[in-house]
Design a protein around this motif. Sequence first.
Motif, short mmCIF file in Angstrom:
data_model
loop_
_atom_site.label_atom_id
_atom_site.label_comp_id
_atom_site.label_asym_id
_atom_site.label_seq_id
_atom_site.Cartn_x
_atom_site.Cartn_y
_atom_site.Cartn_z
N THR A 1 0.85 -1.18 0.00
CA THR A 1 0.00 0.00 0.00
C THR A 1 0.89 1.23 0.00
O THR A 1 2.05 1.18 0.39
N ILE A 2 0.33 2.31 -0.42
CA ILE A 2 1.04 3.59 -0.41
C ILE A 2 0.07 4.65 0.08
O ILE A 2 -1.10 4.64 -0.29
N GLU A 3 0.53 5.48 0.95
CA GLU A 3 -0.30 6.56 1.47
C GLU A 3 0.23 7.87 0.92
O GLU A 3 1.38 8.23 1.16
N ALA A 4 -0.60 8.57 0.18
CA ALA A 4 -0.20 9.86 -0.37
C ALA A 4 -0.20 10.88 0.76
O ALA A 4 -1.01 10.81 1.68
N PRO B 1 -5.49 4.41 -4.65
CA PRO B 1 -6.12 3.15 -4.26
C PRO B 1 -5.06 2.05 -4.13
O PRO B 1 -4.03 2.09 -4.79
N PRO B 2 -5.32 1.06 -3.26
CA PRO B 2 -4.36 -0.05 -3.15
C PRO B 2 -4.36 -0.87 -4.43
O PRO B 2 -5.39 -1.03 -5.08
N PRO B 3 -3.20 -1.39 -4.82
CA PRO B 3 -3.13 -2.15 -6.08
C PRO B 3 -3.69 -3.55 -5.89
O PRO B 3 -3.80 -4.06 -4.77
N PRO B 4 -4.08 -4.20 -6.99
CA PRO B 4 -4.48 -5.62 -6.89
C PRO B 4 -3.28 -6.44 -6.39
O PRO B 4 -2.13 -6.02 -6.49
N GLU B 5 -3.57 -7.59 -5.85
CA GLU B 5 -2.53 -8.43 -5.24
C GLU B 5 -1.42 -8.76 -6.24
O GLU B 5 -1.67 -9.22 -7.34
N GLY B 6 -0.20 -8.46 -5.86
CA GLY B 6 0.96 -8.81 -6.68
C GLY B 6 1.32 -7.80 -7.74
O GLY B 6 2.28 -8.00 -8.48
N GLU B 7 0.59 -6.71 -7.90
CA GLU B 7 0.89 -5.72 -8.92
C GLU B 7 1.57 -4.51 -8.27
O GLU B 7 1.37 -4.23 -7.09
#
Length: 142
Positions: free
Chosen positions: A37-40, A49-55
Amino acid sequence: MKAFIPYLFVPVLATAGWVAGAWLPAPAGPTLPSATTIEAPPLLGVPVPPPPEGEPVRVHMKALLPPATVPQASRQGEVRQEPPRVNAILVDGARRVAQVDGQVLTVGDRHGAYRVTAIETHRVLFVQTVLGQRHWIDVNAP
């Protein structure tokens, strides 16, 4: 003969390197970090938004750039600053100096919303930094 001795080490070292490379196991490749996850930063105001799993996490470049500091008037194409007035010009060989509204300026200096681009014997070229417009202004022009 003593000067020749260092040259004997070159084939010996090359052979030792080849043997060590053939018998030693290959080193493991580097492992890349992964972000789930990344928090701006809150000042950006852009939700990521959080990326799909593994991307990988994808962020638009506009979210990472600082906010534009262009004045509102210049965004509409209007800059309400009078063009500068050239009082005097001094050309001495390669040195060129202009007195603009009482300030001494050389090529590359700024005067308000204008930047001095060229100085000739009787006129100065100003470029508006926001709009990019070019203005030739003569000495003591009304």
